[in-house]
Motif scaffolding. Structure first.
Motif, PDB file in Angstrom:
ATOM      1  N   GLU A   1       0.804  -0.962   0.165  1.00 38.27           N
ATOM      2  CA  GLU A   1      -0.054  -0.355   0.326  1.00 38.27           C
ATOM      3  C   GLU A   1       0.836   1.327  -0.243  1.00 38.27           C
ATOM      4  OE1 GLU A   1      -3.907   0.144   2.268  1.00 38.27           O
ATOM      5  OE2 GLU A   1      -3.219  -1.741   3.372  1.00 38.27           O
ATOM      6  N   THR A   2       2.067   1.027  -1.296  1.00 37.50           N
ATOM      7  CA  THR A   2       2.737   2.561  -1.135  1.00 37.50           C
ATOM      8  C   THR A   2       2.658   2.796  -2.521  1.00 37.50           C
ATOM      9  OG1 THR A   2       4.769   1.603  -1.657  1.00 37.50           O
ATOM     10  CG2 THR A   2       4.173   1.744   0.851  1.00 37.50           C
ATOM     11  N   TYR A   3       2.854   4.297  -2.864  1.00 39.34           N
ATOM     12  CA  TYR A   3       2.824   4.673  -3.907  1.00 39.34           C
ATOM     13  C   TYR A   3       3.925   3.693  -4.970  1.00 39.34           C
ATOM     14  CZ  TYR A   3      -0.119   7.922  -3.739  1.00 39.34           C
ATOM     15  OH  TYR A   3      -1.453   9.217  -3.181  1.00 39.34           O
ATOM     16  N   LYS A   4       5.338   3.917  -4.273  1.00 36.00           N
ATOM     17  CA  LYS A   4       6.660   2.901  -5.415  1.00 36.00           C
ATOM     18  C   LYS A   4       5.775   1.431  -5.709  1.00 36.00           C
ATOM     19  CE  LYS A   4       9.759   2.005  -2.535  1.00 36.00           C
ATOM     20  NZ  LYS A   4      10.891   2.820  -1.200  1.00 36.00           N
ATOM     21  N   GLY A   5       5.523   0.695  -4.230  1.00 30.54           N
ATOM     22  CA  GLY A   5       4.598  -0.871  -4.111  1.00 30.54           C
ATOM     23  C   GLY A   5       4.061  -1.113  -5.093  1.00 30.54           C
ATOM     24  N   VAL A   6       2.741   0.310  -5.223  1.00 34.16           N
ATOM     25  CA  VAL A   6       1.651   0.249  -6.700  1.00 34.16           C
ATOM     26  C   VAL A   6       2.429   0.354  -7.554  1.00 34.16           C
ATOM     27  CG1 VAL A   6      -0.098   0.683  -8.007  1.00 34.16           C
ATOM     28  CG2 VAL A   6       0.272   0.509  -5.641  1.00 34.16           C
ATOM     29  N   ARG A   7       3.576   1.534  -8.099  1.00 31.35           N
ATOM     30  CA  ARG A   7       4.154   1.217  -9.709  1.00 31.35           C
ATOM     31  C   ARG A   7       4.995  -0.085  -9.943  1.00 31.35           C
ATOM     32  NH1 ARG A   7       5.314   6.887  -7.266  1.00 31.35           N
ATOM     33  NH2 ARG A   7       7.581   5.956  -6.761  1.00 31.35           N
ATOM     34  N   LYS A   8       5.738  -0.933  -8.696  1.00 36.35           N
ATOM     35  CA  LYS A   8       6.273  -1.773  -9.254  1.00 36.35           C
ATOM     36  C   LYS A   8       5.751  -2.955 -10.017  1.00 36.35           C
ATOM     37  CE  LYS A   8      11.105  -0.257  -6.437  1.00 36.35           C
ATOM     38  NZ  LYS A   8      11.533  -1.332  -4.984  1.00 36.35           N
ATOM     39  N   ALA A   9       4.277  -3.065  -8.895  1.00 40.88           N
ATOM     40  CA  ALA A   9       3.739  -4.263  -8.937  1.00 40.88           C
ATOM     41  C   ALA A   9       2.899  -3.800 -10.794  1.00 40.88           C
ATOM     42  CB  ALA A   9       2.167  -4.514  -8.083  1.00 40.88           C
ATOM     43  N   ALA A  10       2.329  -2.933 -10.899  1.00 43.18           N
ATOM     44  CA  ALA A  10       2.681  -2.326 -11.395  1.00 43.18           C
ATOM     45  C   ALA A  10       3.153  -2.164 -13.078  1.00 43.18           C
ATOM     46  CB  ALA A  10       1.474  -1.304 -12.317  1.00 43.18           C
ATOM     47  N   SER A  11       4.526  -2.501 -13.127  1.00 45.46           N
ATOM     48  CA  SER A  11       5.300  -2.740 -14.161  1.00 45.46           C
ATOM     49  C   SER A  11       5.651  -4.214 -14.250  1.00 45.46           C
ATOM     50  CB  SER A  11       6.645  -2.048 -13.896  1.00 45.46           C
ATOM     51  OG  SER A  11       7.559  -2.103 -14.740  1.00 45.46           O
ATOM     52  N   ARG A  12       5.638  -5.160 -12.895  1.00 40.97           N
ATOM     53  CA  ARG A  12       6.409  -6.669 -13.043  1.00 40.97           C
ATOM     54  C   ARG A  12       4.652  -6.628 -13.886  1.00 40.97           C
ATOM     55  NH1 ARG A  12       7.571  -9.692  -8.068  1.00 40.97           N
ATOM     56  NH2 ARG A  12       9.263  -8.619  -7.375  1.00 40.97           N
ATOM     57  N   ILE A  13       3.938  -6.665 -14.141  1.00 42.72           N
ATOM     58  CA  ILE A  13       2.328  -7.315 -14.070  1.00 42.72           C
ATOM     59  C   ILE A  13       2.064  -6.973 -15.572  1.00 42.72           C
ATOM     60  CG2 ILE A  13       0.016  -7.893 -14.863  1.00 42.72           C
ATOM     61  CD1 ILE A  13       0.947  -7.744 -11.153  1.00 42.72           C
ATOM     62  N   GLY A  14       2.492  -5.483 -16.138  1.00 43.91           N
ATOM     63  CA  GLY A  14       1.860  -5.064 -17.574  1.00 43.91           C
ATOM     64  C   GLY A  14       0.977  -4.070 -16.845  1.00 43.91           C
ATOM     65  N   PRO A  15       0.884  -2.731 -17.701  1.00 45.88           N
ATOM     66  CA  PRO A  15      -0.042  -2.039 -17.656  1.00 45.88           C
ATOM     67  C   PRO A  15      -1.370  -2.487 -17.865  1.00 45.88           C
ATOM     68  CG  PRO A  15       1.003  -1.054 -19.584  1.00 45.88           C
ATOM     69  CD  PRO A  15       1.996  -2.520 -18.409  1.00 45.88           C
TER      70      PRO A  15
ATOM     71  N   GLU B   1      -6.903   3.195  -5.684  1.00 41.83           N
ATOM     72  CA  GLU B   1      -7.320   4.323  -5.520  1.00 41.83           C
ATOM     73  C   GLU B   1      -5.849   4.457  -5.676  1.00 41.83           C
ATOM     74  OE1 GLU B   1      -8.170   8.288  -2.322  1.00 41.83           O
ATOM     75  OE2 GLU B   1      -8.654   5.946  -2.457  1.00 41.83           O
ATOM     76  N   MET B   2      -4.883   4.299  -5.607  1.00 42.82           N
ATOM     77  CA  MET B   2      -2.979   5.088  -5.640  1.00 42.82           C
ATOM     78  C   MET B   2      -2.949   4.569  -7.422  1.00 42.82           C
ATOM     79  SD  MET B   2      -0.895   4.089  -2.672  1.00 42.82           S
ATOM     80  CE  MET B   2      -1.182   2.665  -2.473  1.00 42.82           C
ATOM     81  N   TYR B   3      -3.261   3.669  -8.032  1.00 38.39           N
ATOM     82  CA  TYR B   3      -2.909   3.540  -8.836  1.00 38.39           C
ATOM     83  C   TYR B   3      -4.061   4.493  -9.656  1.00 38.39           C
ATOM     84  CZ  TYR B   3      -2.559   1.193 -13.425  1.00 38.39           C
ATOM     85  OH  TYR B   3      -2.359   0.486 -14.799  1.00 38.39           O
ATOM     86  N   ARG B   4      -4.907   4.499  -9.923  1.00 36.83           N
ATOM     87  CA  ARG B   4      -5.528   6.040 -10.765  1.00 36.83           C
ATOM     88  C   ARG B   4      -5.173   7.536 -10.806  1.00 36.83           C
ATOM     89  NH1 ARG B   4     -10.468   2.989  -8.828  1.00 36.83           N
ATOM     90  NH2 ARG B   4     -10.505   4.619  -6.840  1.00 36.83           N
ATOM     91  N   GLU B   5      -4.278   7.784  -9.654  1.00 41.99           N
ATOM     92  CA  GLU B   5      -3.332   8.483  -9.622  1.00 41.99           C
ATOM     93  C   GLU B   5      -2.135   8.547 -10.092  1.00 41.99           C
ATOM     94  OE1 GLU B   5      -2.826   9.405  -5.142  1.00 41.99           O
ATOM     95  OE2 GLU B   5      -5.310   9.315  -4.506  1.00 41.99           O
ATOM     96  N   ILE B   6      -1.835   7.863  -9.861  1.00 46.19           N
ATOM     97  CA  ILE B   6      -0.371   6.908 -10.826  1.00 46.19           C
ATOM     98  C   ILE B   6      -0.802   7.127 -12.261  1.00 46.19           C
ATOM     99  CG2 ILE B   6       1.076   5.367 -11.754  1.00 46.19           C
ATOM    100  CD1 ILE B   6       0.782   4.522  -8.712  1.00 46.19           C
ATOM    101  N   LEU B   7      -1.928   6.632 -12.765  1.00 51.24           N
ATOM    102  CA  LEU B   7      -2.403   7.294 -13.938  1.00 51.24           C
ATOM    103  C   LEU B   7      -2.788   8.569 -14.777  1.00 51.24           C
ATOM    104  CD1 LEU B   7      -4.492   4.031 -14.740  1.00 51.24           C
ATOM    105  CD2 LEU B   7      -2.111   4.339 -15.277  1.00 51.24           C
ATOM    106  N   ALA B   8      -3.775   8.647 -13.800  1.00 49.22           N
ATOM    107  CA  ALA B   8      -3.390  10.817 -13.722  1.00 49.22           C
ATOM    108  C   ALA B   8      -2.183  11.335 -14.236  1.00 49.22           C
ATOM    109  CB  ALA B   8      -4.420  11.145 -12.708  1.00 49.22           C
ATOM    110  N   ALA B   9      -1.391  11.366 -12.767  1.00 47.31           N
ATOM    111  CA  ALA B   9       0.084  11.784 -12.962  1.00 47.31           C
ATOM    112  C   ALA B   9       0.335  11.037 -14.783  1.00 47.31           C
ATOM    113  CB  ALA B   9       0.525  11.661 -11.835  1.00 47.31           C
ATOM    114  N   THR B  10       0.345  10.271 -15.054  1.00 54.65           N
ATOM    115  CA  THR B  10       1.129   9.559 -16.590  1.00 54.65           C
ATOM    116  C   THR B  10       2.473   9.228 -15.714  1.00 54.65           C
ATOM    117  OG1 THR B  10       2.419  11.856 -16.808  1.00 54.65           O
ATOM    118  CG2 THR B  10      -0.545  11.235 -17.994  1.00 54.65           C
ATOM    119  N   GLN B  11       3.038   8.202 -15.398  1.00 51.78           N
ATOM    120  CA  GLN B  11       4.420   8.120 -13.813  1.00 51.78           C
ATOM    121  C   GLN B  11       3.959   7.156 -15.051  1.00 51.78           C
ATOM    122  OE1 GLN B  11       3.676   7.976  -9.983  1.00 51.78           O
ATOM    123  NE2 GLN B  11       3.243  10.209  -9.762  1.00 51.78           N
ATOM    124  N   CYS B  12       6.201   6.844 -15.177  1.00 49.06           N
ATOM    125  CA  CYS B  12       6.592   5.984 -15.929  1.00 49.06           C
ATOM    126  C   CYS B  12       6.450   4.369 -15.210  1.00 49.06           C
ATOM    127  CB  CYS B  12       7.870   5.967 -16.309  1.00 49.06           C
ATOM    128  SG  CYS B  12       9.332   4.699 -16.974  1.00 49.06           S
TER     129      CYS B  12
END
Length: 438
Positions: A328-342, A376-387
C-alpha cells in the motif's frame, strides 16, 4: 402463439412455400423467441432437397450439402437451409455415417438433441411442437428428445450442451437425461478439443457458471478437466476460507463479470492448491506457491483445449499473480504494475474482489479496504502519467547510443536499471537526469 420472424426469414419461407415445399424456422431461434430473447441466428428446415433450394435462390453456399445444408445469402445475410433428414448410424460420436432425406418434418425434429430445440415455426401453420418443448420451457427443464442414451451416443458433446443450456437458461436437467450423462460421460474423450473448448467457454460466460458443479457431479469434468475434480476434493482448513478449493472456485466464478479472460482466470486461479498443500502444527492448511503451479496448470489445460496463444499468456500470468500482495505505497503499486504490465494489472482488482467474495468473512473488510486503497493509488499514478514501463522511460536505446553506448546486453541492463530508478522516484524520469546516471 405468434413469433415475429425477420423479414428475410419470412421471404425465404415464402419463396419455398410458393415453389410447393414446406419450410419452417427451427431450433434455437424458435426457443429463444419463445423465451423473449433475440436469436443470434435463424435456421430454416424444409422439405426441398438441396439442389432444389439452390435452384430457387441466386446466391448460395454448399455449407454442408452432404448432410442437406445450403447457406442462402439473402440481403447481406446468410441463412442455413437444411432438408428434412433422418440420420444413419453415428460411428464417431458426432457425424452420422449417412443421412436420408425425408418429407416428414416430425422425423427431422426427432433427431434433434433437446425438446426445447426441437420446435419449428412458420406464420401459416404456427408452432410445431411434437415432443413437449413448450412444456419443458415452462417448467425449466432440459430433456433429450426420445431416448437420452441414443441422443448422446449420436453426439457425445450433447452432454456438455445439456449442462451449458441449463447454465444459460437457469434450467434443471431431467433425471433420465442426467442418468444418461453419468453413464456415457467417458465418450467425451472422442470429442475434439476445439468443440470441448467452445462449450466450456459458453458455460463459463453464462449467467450460472457455477453449474460447472453439475458437470462435475455427472462425470463430465473427469473427462475434460480432471484438474478441477482434484480441486473439488481438496479442503481448505484456514481462517480465510469456508469452502473446499473447488467450491471456492465455483463461488468466485459467479462473483466476476462474464468476461472470457476473467472467468477463465477464476476457473484456474486455485487449481494449483492440491499440489502444494501443507499442514502446520495447528492443523491449518497452507498453499504456498499455488499461483506459480496454477500458472503451469492453466498453460497445460489451455494448450490441451487449443486456446489461442494470447489467451493462454494473459490467463496464465493473471493466475500467477492473482494472490500477489501489492504494497500500500505508491512505490509498491508502481513496481507491481510494472512487473505485471499495464494491460493486465487493472484486471487484478476484479479478480481479487471475486477471490475475496468466495472466502470467509475473516478480515474481509480490511482486505477490501486495502485493495480499494491500492486501486485509488493506481488511478492517481495513471492520472500523473508516471512511468511504469520501458516505453514510458524518458530515454531510449537510441539516446544511449547517442551517449556512446554500444547496442547489446549492457544497454538492456542499463535501461532496466534506469526504469527501476524511476519506479522508485518518478520525478527522475527526465532525459537530462537519466543520461547522467549512465
Amino acid at each position: 402463439m405468434r413469433i415475429c420472424l425477420p423479414k428475410q426469414v419470412n421471404t425465404i419461407l415464402h419463396i419455398l412455400h410458393t415453389a410447393g415445399y414446406e419450410a419452417y424456422a427451427v431450433g434455437g431461434c424458435v426457443r429463444d423467441s419463445l423465451l423473449g430473447k433475440e436469436p443470434d441466428d435463424w435456421d430454416i428446415t424444409t422439405s426441398a432437397r438441396p439442389f432444389q433450394v439452390k435452384e430457387l435462390f441466386r446466391h448460395t453456399v454448399d455449407t454442408g450439402i452432404r448432410h442437406g445444408t445450403v447457406t442462402v445469402l439473402f440481403q447481406g445475410e446468410g441463412f442455413e437451409v437444411t432438408t428434412y433428414r433422418i440420420d444413419g448410424v453415428y460411428e464417431d460420436a458426432r457425424h452420422p455415417s449417412e443421412v436420408t432425406f425425408t418429407a416428414d418434418l416430425k422425423e427431422d425434429l426427432r433427431r434433434r438433441d433437446f425438446t426445447i430445440n426441437a420446435m419449428a415455426y412458420n406464420e401459416t401453420e404456427g408452432l410445431v411442437d411434437a415432443f413437449g418443448g413448450i412444456q419443458d420451457l415452462k417448467e425449466g427443464v432440459i430433456r433429450c428428445v426420445g431416448d437420452a442414451e441414443e441422443r448422446f451416443g449420436e453426439d457425445a458433446l450433447r452432454m456438455m450442451r445439456a449442462v451449458r443450456f441449463s447454465a444459460q437458461l437457469g434450467f434443471t436437467i431431467e433425471a433420465r437425461t442426467q442418468e444418461a450423462v453419468r453413464r456415457l460421460a467417458p465418450n467425451l474423450r472422442q470429442v475434439s478439443a476445439e468443440r470441448i473448448r467452445t462449450e466450456l467457454v459458453k458455460l463459463l460466460l453464462s449467467p450460472h457458471p457455477d453449474m460447472l458443479r453439475v458437470a462435475w457431479e455427472n462425470g463430465i469434468t473427469a473427462q475434460i478437466l480432471p484438474e478441477f475434480d482434484r480441486a473439488m476434493k481438496m479442503p481448505q482448513n484456514h481462517p480465510h476460507h469456508k469452502y473446499s478449493v473447488g467450491e471456492h472456485i465455483l463461488h468466485s466464478l459467479t462473483a466476476i463479470e462474464p468476461d472470457r479472460i476473467l472467468r477463465l482466470v477464476m476457473l484456474f486461479h486455485d487449481l494449483g492448491k492440491p499440489l502444494c498443500r501443507t499442514v502446520d502444527a495447528e492443523g491449518i492448511d497452507h498453499f504456498k506457491g499455488h499461483g506459480e503451479i496454477g500458472r503451469e496448470i492453466a498453460g497445460e489445460v489451455l494448450t490441451r483445449l487449443k486456446f489461442d496463444n494470447a489467451t493462454k499468456d494473459k490467463v496464465a500470468k493473471l493466475v500467477q499473480y492473482h494472490d500477489y500482495s501489492i504494497p500500500e505505497t505508491y512505490k509498491g503499486v508502481r513496481k507491481a504494475a510494472s512487473r505485471i504490465g499495464p494491460e493486465l494489472f487493472p484486471l487484478l482488482f476484479p479478480i481479487k474482489r471475486a477471490d475475496m467474495a468466495a472466502q470467509s468473512g475473516y478480515m474481509q473488510a480490511e482486505k477490501l479496504r486495502a485493495l480499494e486503497h491500492v486501486e485509488e493509488m493506481y488511478r492517481e499514478i495513471l492520472a500523473a502519467t508516471q512511468c511504469l514501463t520501458l516505453k514510458d522511460l524518458a530515454v531510449s536505446g537510441r539516446d544511449l547510443i547517442g551517449a556512446g553506448m554500444k547496442p547489446g546486453r549492457e544497454m538492456g541492463e542499463t535501461l532496466e536499471r534506469l526504469l527501476a530508478l524511476v519506479l522508485e522516484n518518478p520525478e527522475c524520469n527526465t532525459k537530462e537526469y537519466l543520461l547522467t546516471q549512465i
